[in-house]
Write a protein that holds these residues in place. Structure first.
Motif, mmCIF file in Angstrom:
data_model
loop_
_atom_site.group_PDB
_atom_site.id
_atom_site.type_symbol
_atom_site.label_atom_id
_atom_site.label_comp_id
_atom_site.label_asym_id
_atom_site.label_seq_id
_atom_site.Cartn_x
_atom_site.Cartn_y
_atom_site.Cartn_z
ATOM 1 N N THR A 702 16.959 -1.939 8.574
ATOM 2 C CA THR A 702 15.569 -1.503 7.898
ATOM 3 C C THR A 702 14.550 -1.381 8.847
ATOM 4 O O THR A 702 13.440 -1.432 8.769
ATOM 5 N N PHE A 703 15.197 -0.554 10.065
ATOM 6 C CA PHE A 703 14.244 -0.311 11.298
ATOM 7 C C PHE A 703 13.025 0.612 10.860
ATOM 8 O O PHE A 703 11.952 0.240 10.979
ATOM 9 N N ASP A 704 13.422 1.823 10.282
ATOM 10 C CA ASP A 704 12.200 2.768 9.886
ATOM 11 C C ASP A 704 11.154 2.013 8.880
ATOM 12 O O ASP A 704 10.099 2.395 8.890
ATOM 13 N N ALA A 705 11.895 1.461 7.796
ATOM 14 C CA ALA A 705 10.683 0.834 6.843
ATOM 15 C C ALA A 705 9.847 0.168 7.434
ATOM 16 O O ALA A 705 8.609 -0.141 7.208
ATOM 17 N N ILE A 706 10.487 -1.009 8.214
ATOM 18 C CA ILE A 706 9.807 -2.166 8.939
ATOM 19 C C ILE A 706 9.049 -1.484 10.091
ATOM 20 O O ILE A 706 7.606 -2.089 10.179
ATOM 21 N N ARG A 707 9.353 -0.559 10.756
ATOM 22 C CA ARG A 707 8.631 -0.057 11.732
ATOM 23 C C ARG A 707 7.340 0.586 11.182
ATOM 24 O O ARG A 707 6.067 0.434 11.357
ATOM 25 N N ALA A 713 0.050 -1.740 9.011
ATOM 26 C CA ALA A 713 -0.902 -2.852 9.058
ATOM 27 C C ALA A 713 -1.521 -3.270 10.201
ATOM 28 O O ALA A 713 -2.602 -3.862 9.983
ATOM 29 N N ALA A 714 -1.094 -2.544 11.322
ATOM 30 C CA ALA A 714 -2.002 -2.703 12.743
ATOM 31 C C ALA A 714 -2.957 -1.370 12.823
ATOM 32 O O ALA A 714 -3.433 -1.542 13.767
ATOM 33 N N GLY A 715 -2.971 -0.698 11.726
ATOM 34 C CA GLY A 715 -4.003 0.436 11.935
ATOM 35 C C GLY A 715 -3.719 1.647 12.548
ATOM 36 O O GLY A 715 -4.456 2.132 13.231
ATOM 37 N N ARG A 716 -2.272 1.836 12.800
ATOM 38 C CA ARG A 716 -1.849 2.976 13.107
ATOM 39 C C ARG A 716 -1.021 4.028 12.330
ATOM 40 O O ARG A 716 0.247 4.046 12.122
ATOM 41 N N PRO A 717 -1.783 4.487 11.394
ATOM 42 C CA PRO A 717 -1.366 5.220 10.408
ATOM 43 C C PRO A 717 -0.407 6.442 10.466
ATOM 44 O O PRO A 717 0.679 7.048 10.079
ATOM 45 N N GLU A 718 -0.889 7.151 11.608
ATOM 46 C CA GLU A 718 0.087 8.194 12.160
ATOM 47 C C GLU A 718 1.443 8.050 12.546
ATOM 48 O O GLU A 718 2.308 8.748 12.128
ATOM 49 N N LEU A 719 1.501 6.927 13.375
ATOM 50 C CA LEU A 719 2.873 6.572 13.812
ATOM 51 C C LEU A 719 3.535 5.835 12.564
ATOM 52 O O LEU A 719 5.006 5.951 12.186
ATOM 53 N N ALA A 720 2.911 5.282 11.542
ATOM 54 C CA ALA A 720 3.629 4.720 10.219
ATOM 55 C C ALA A 720 4.182 5.925 9.549
ATOM 56 O O ALA A 720 5.321 5.848 8.821
ATOM 57 N N PHE A 721 3.523 7.082 9.433
ATOM 58 C CA PHE A 721 3.901 8.225 8.702
ATOM 59 C C PHE A 721 5.063 8.590 9.517
ATOM 60 O O PHE A 721 5.993 8.948 8.646
ATOM 61 N N ALA A 746 2.817 7.734 2.004
ATOM 62 C CA ALA A 746 1.635 8.164 1.119
ATOM 63 C C ALA A 746 0.465 7.116 1.898
ATOM 64 O O ALA A 746 -0.724 7.783 1.846
ATOM 65 N N ARG A 747 0.821 5.891 1.969
ATOM 66 C CA ARG A 747 -0.378 4.870 2.428
ATOM 67 C C ARG A 747 -0.771 5.473 3.639
ATOM 68 O O ARG A 747 -2.111 5.256 3.915
ATOM 69 N N ALA A 748 0.224 5.763 4.794
ATOM 70 C CA ALA A 748 -0.318 5.983 6.161
ATOM 71 C C ALA A 748 -1.279 7.501 5.665
ATOM 72 O O ALA A 748 -2.605 7.348 6.474
ATOM 73 N N LEU A 749 -1.060 8.303 4.955
ATOM 74 C CA LEU A 749 -1.843 9.520 4.728
ATOM 75 C C LEU A 749 -3.143 8.938 4.075
ATOM 76 O O LEU A 749 -4.312 9.439 4.325
ATOM 77 N N ALA A 750 -3.091 8.089 2.947
ATOM 78 C CA ALA A 750 -4.418 7.652 2.519
ATOM 79 C C ALA A 750 -5.144 6.817 3.421
ATOM 80 O O ALA A 750 -6.533 7.200 3.485
ATOM 81 N N ASP A 751 -4.859 6.077 4.360
ATOM 82 C CA ASP A 751 -5.420 5.356 5.406
ATOM 83 C C ASP A 751 -6.308 6.204 6.192
ATOM 84 O O ASP A 751 -7.388 6.243 6.665
#
Length: 973
Positions: A702-707, A713-721, A746-751
């Motif tokens: 589950t590397f990518d989903a958990i990453r 959650a840590a406020g890094r939406p660009e890396l999350a996307f 989508a959440r990363a884009l929304a943030d």
């Protein structure tokens, strides 16, 4: 008033929750008015003082804490020393006019009475806790006073807590007799504090190093310290979290601490204990006498051993042998000998053990292992090689697989210098491979297989090469080196096809089906049933297990779920018979896949039962760890985070191996980020990345989903996307946790869009990205296997989450309803973390759109807050509490109505009183109806009756009347 003069700060107490609870219970009992005594005993450095300090720090602030400690004085005797230190600062904290006893003079009988009377007087005013640290150094006068106090009345709130170092309690000594005497007194407990286990050692090292350590470092530390917290601290002093092993040698402070008592022995006892240490195992006095020879007087061996026992360095076992109280003492003593001395004593031990076998008796495994080790250390390779082969056989027969593996590795090394040895290197490597497989040492087994494959002529031995290649594929996956390389498994099938009626061919065909599933390769269905028929024909249980599971995979993808479940369950049975635990884990997962999604309590319970069966079968911990880690992930998904944490503890209770370690790290990272420990989550994820290279290609992990979750959650939406899209666009079938990937993107884009709107920045590029994402992926990803209705509900909930997050990118009006539907869908899908998150978003939008008085806003807020509190999801809880405070929405729990209600508001029926409890808590009609399982119309009718009976103008007045505050009607309902 300060409860204790001890500093209650410092590092968090690790692994002592149960011990702390017991000690706290003693203190609470004293505060409740009963005299209690507890003696905390344990080895030096085990953490007795830290435990008592933490327990005392939690005592009620009005308790009088008297803290004293004895000292190891050698040349002077100071009466009442520990009590003097306890009473020295008492004057500033005592209540009343009676001063603390003066203990400046010599010991006198009347002092016992004075101290007891003073403590009794103080205990009449408030609870008193007297703590004496290091009782093993206490003078006799202190022990006498404590005896008098402990024998006093039991109805006074007076507690006595003492700490004792077990190694300092000499048989027949004053303290030994004193402890025996006080054990007979009432209200007296002795609490033995043991060392930390391996998971708690890891937790302590994480605290000391600032991040979770590598498993190899944990192994090094735990092997040497046996879980002693102080030794753990000394061992890693100066290391960083990135260290993989302990450096060679002893840190000076560690050596000084370990050998403190040894240096106090006589010269003869010091030399004899060094000889014992070099022996490497428990020895009898007769064996030591034979080894030591003229170095020690024959009649002096036993007295010298008794001196070492009295010093707490050596323990006498029931069988009459002697060995060190802590293994690190032996290691420190052995390192104190120079190379020449070591060879001399190793040769002497070998000669003694050889003479014991002169009668031709078959040696036991321990003696054979010792002979192999001593001859090797004495520089006699031929003898070492001969005994290593014998010892490896005996160790394997006795189940001492780690010893067998170590000795076989030594034979491989020694064989290179022995050209006349009968055994061929290939045979030795084959034995090593088998021992590694039995012990679960995957890296060593893989190394042996690579060497054997390099030795084999595949044209001459195609079947041997084929089955080794299949096993290599399993081990490469389990150690993070490759994910089912199709070229290798096709080569294994080609090689075994030269003899097509053999079990090796059935095994290769079965695993070609398995690999093809992960690579979305067509045409494997017919091969599965061909493999199953052939495996049944050969009767080989290992091949049959893999073939049954391969057929289960095919049946599952064809939606024949009952057939799939039955086949996989049979595969697990055959795996146990074959003692192939890789096959057992494989079959267990597919048994679950045919019944329930991994995101269900049923799946977690299945894995729990499978883990228990592996333990009963004596499987290597690497496989137990893998099952336990996946069990933890399932429990976490359904909100059972305590069960998740317990399963992680089992996974890491011994060396988990890379397969279980990476799974456990990923789940630990997810648990940490869901509960708001973002730094901890990042470190666990980093460790998982180190373990498995090119990890996005491991679709079963589950590397990518958990990453993506950790980054967002840590406020890094660009890396999350980026992480979410890496998982969503990778080759092959959808990976585990694929359902989360697109909602997270989508959440990363929304943030990012929300941040841009808050700063007044343009959002055009983000809107384009959201449109492109939706066009490329109109719906969420989902797995091709499984059919459970629960999984279908979960996929539907993720679809709603995806849509709601895209709406948040576009800042669509009316999104609150979408989030409300999403929360309800996740509630039905039994995924509480996502339900709590959706509740938070629904409340935010409801309040943003001006629905402060909307019953729906209050209901979703309280629902989300209840979930977040139960889950200890701190970020969501804090966000909802802030929203509640801003909107002035009551969130207090529904509690029982006060007993005075009947007198204050007479004439109410039981049902009306039930409803009134909800009204006082500020609940809406809908919440009351659901809480009492009645209709909203019935609730309205009851409230109308309550208003009529009480004369209240509205529900606000009604709540104030019920709580005794009185009515303040403003005419609003």
């Amino acid at each position: 008033m300060v409860a204790t003069p001890w500093d209650a700060g410092g590092p968090e107490l690790v692994g002592r929750d149960g011990d702390l609870a017991q000690l706290t219970e003693v203190i609470n009992g004293v505060c409740a008015g009963k005299a209690r005594t507890v003696i905390v005993s344990g080895d030096a450095g085990v953490g007795k003082t830290a435990l008592v300090r933490r327990a005392c720090a939690s005592a009620p602030p009005d308790a009088l804490m008297l803290i004293g400690g004895a000292l190891p004085l050698a040349s002077v005797d100071v009466p009442f020393l520990a009590l003097r230190s306890a009473f020295r600062t008492a004057a500033a904290r005592v209540v009343g006019t009676l001063p603390a006893p003066e203990l400046s003079g010599d010991a006198r009988p009347d002092v016992l009475v004075q101290i007891d009377e003073w403590l009794t007087a103080q205990s009449r005013l408030r609870p008193v806790i007297l703590v004496i640290d290091d009782l093993h150094w206490a003078d006799q006068s202190t022990l006498d006073v404590l005896m008098y106090i402990l024998a006093g009345p039991g109805d006074r709130p007076l507690g006595v807590i003492g700490t004792v170092r077990t190694g300092e309690v000499r048989p027949g000594g004053a303290l030994h007799q004193w402890l025996a005497d006080i054990r007979r007194l009432p209200r007296m407990d002795v609490h033995r504090l043991g060392p930390l286990d391996r998971p708690d050692t890891e937790a302590q090292l994480s605290q000391l190093l600032g991040a979770p350590p590598h498993q190899s470092l944990i192994n090094d530390v735990y092997t040497r310290s046996a879980g002693n917290p102080y030794l753990n601290l000394l061992l890693v002093e100066g290391l960083t979290a990135g260290a993989r092993h302990l450096p060679a040698g002893f840190p000076p402070d560690l050596k000084s601490a370990v050998l403190r008592a040894w240096r106090g022995l006589s010269a003869g006892a010091r030399e004899l204990t060094q000889i014992l240490a070099l022996g490497g195992r428990a020895a009898s006095a007769a064996e030591l006498r034979a080894v030591a020879g003229s170095a020690v007087e024959p009649d002096g061996v036993l007295p010298l051993l008794h001196l070492a026992v009295e010093a707490g360095l050596v323990d006498l076992a029931p069988d009459g042998t002697y060995w060190f109280h802590h293994p690190i003492i032996a290691e420190a003593l052995e390192q104190g000998l120079d190379a020449g001395e070591r060879r001399r004593w190793h040769a002497a031990f070998a000669a003694v053990y050889e003479r014991q076998l002169d009668d031709g008796a078959r040696p036991d495994a321990a003696v054979a292992v010792s002979l192999a080790d001593h001859y090797d250390a004495a520089g006699r390779p031929a003898d070492a090689y001969r005994w290593a082969l014998t010892a490896a056989d005996l160790a394997s027969a006795n189940g001492a697989l780690s010893d067998a593996l170590r000795l076989l590795r030594r034979t491989v090394q020694l064989r290179a210098a022995l050209p006349d040895a009968v055994e061929q290197p290939r045979d030795l490597w084959d034995r090593l491979r088998a021992a590694a497989r039995e012990s679960g040492a995957m890296a060593q087994e893989l190394e042996a297989i690579e060497i054997l494959l390099a030795c084999i002529d595949k044209a001459e031995e195609p079947l041997e090469a084929s089955h080794l290649m299949v096993r290599r594929m399993h081990l490469q996956l389990s150690t993070g080196q490759a994910f089912f390389p199709m070229a290798d498994i096709r080569e294994a099938v080609r090689l075994s096809a030269a003899t097509p009626r053999r079990w090796e061919h059935a095994l290769a065909l079965a695993e070609l089906v398995h690999a093809s599933m992960w690579h979305s390769e067509p045409g494997a269905d017919a091969l599965a049933y061909q493999a199953l028929a052939l495996a049944r024909e050969t009767g080989d249980q290992r091949a049959l297990s893999y073939a049954l599971t391969a057929a289960a995979i095919v049946a599952n993808t064809a939606h024949r779920f009952t057939e799939s479940r039955d086949l996989a369950a049979k595969g697990a049975v055959e795996a146990v018979r074959a003692r192939d635990f890789w096959a057992y884990v494989h079959a267990t997962y597919w048994t679950g896949n045919a019944q329930d999604p991994w995101t269900s309590a049923e799946y977690a319970d299945l894995l729990c039962r499978a883990r228990q069966e592996l333990m009963e079968q004596g499987a290597p911990h690497a496989y137990i760890s893998k099952i336990a880690a996946t069990e933890a992930a399932s429990y976490l998904a359904v909100g059972a985070w305590r069960e998740c944490r317990a399963a992680l503890r089992i996974a890491l209770s011994l060396d988990p191996g890379p397969m279980g370690d990476v799974d456990a790290r990923l789940t630990a990272a997810r648990l940490a980020q869901l509960q708001g420990r973002h730094d901890e989550a990042a470190v666990h994820l980093a460790r998982a990345d180190e373990l498995y290279q090119e990890n996005s290609g491991y679709l079963n992990l589950t590397f990518d989903a958990i990453r993506a979750e950790v980054h967002v959650a840590a406020g890094r939406p660009e890396l999350a996307f980026t992480a979410a899209m890496a998982g969503a666009t990778g080759p092959g079938p959808a990976p585990t946790m694929c359902e989360w990937l697109l909602p997270l993107a989508a959440r990363a884009l929304a943030d990012q869009a929300q941040r841009a709107r808050d700063l007044g920045d343009p959002t055009a590029e983000l809107l384009v990205a959201a449109k492109e994402l939706e066009q490329r992926f109109p719906g969420v990803l989902h797995e091709r296997v499984g059919h459970a209705a629960l999984y279908n509900r979960q996929v539907a909930a993720f679809e709603l989450l995806y849509t709601a997050e895209l709406g948040r990118v576009r800042n669509e009006p009316g999104s609150a309803a979408a989030w409300a539907r999403t929360a309800d869908a996740f509630g039905a899908a039994l995924l509480p973390w996502e339900e709590a998150y959706a509740c938070r978003r629904a409340v935010e939008l409801l309040l943003l759109q001006g629905h402060h008085r909307s019953p729906r806003a209050a209901e979703f807020l309280r629902r989300g807050l209840t979930l977040a509190t139960d889950l200890e999801a701190v970020p969501i809880r804090v966000a909802l509490e802030r929203l509640a405070a801003h909107a002035r929405i009551p969130v207090a729990p529904v509690t029982a109505t006060p007993l005075t209600l009947a007198a204050r508001l007479p004439g109410l029926t039981p049902r009306e009183r039930d409803i009134l409890e909800f009204v006082v808590a500020g609940r809406t009609y809908g919440e009351i109806a659901r809480g009492l399982m009645i209709s909203e119309k019935t609730v309205s009718s009851h409230i109308s009756n309550l208003l009529r009976k009480t004369g209240a103008a509205n529900r606000v007045d009604l709540a104030r009347l019920a709580s005794g505050a009185g009515p303040v009607s403003n005419g609003s309902a």
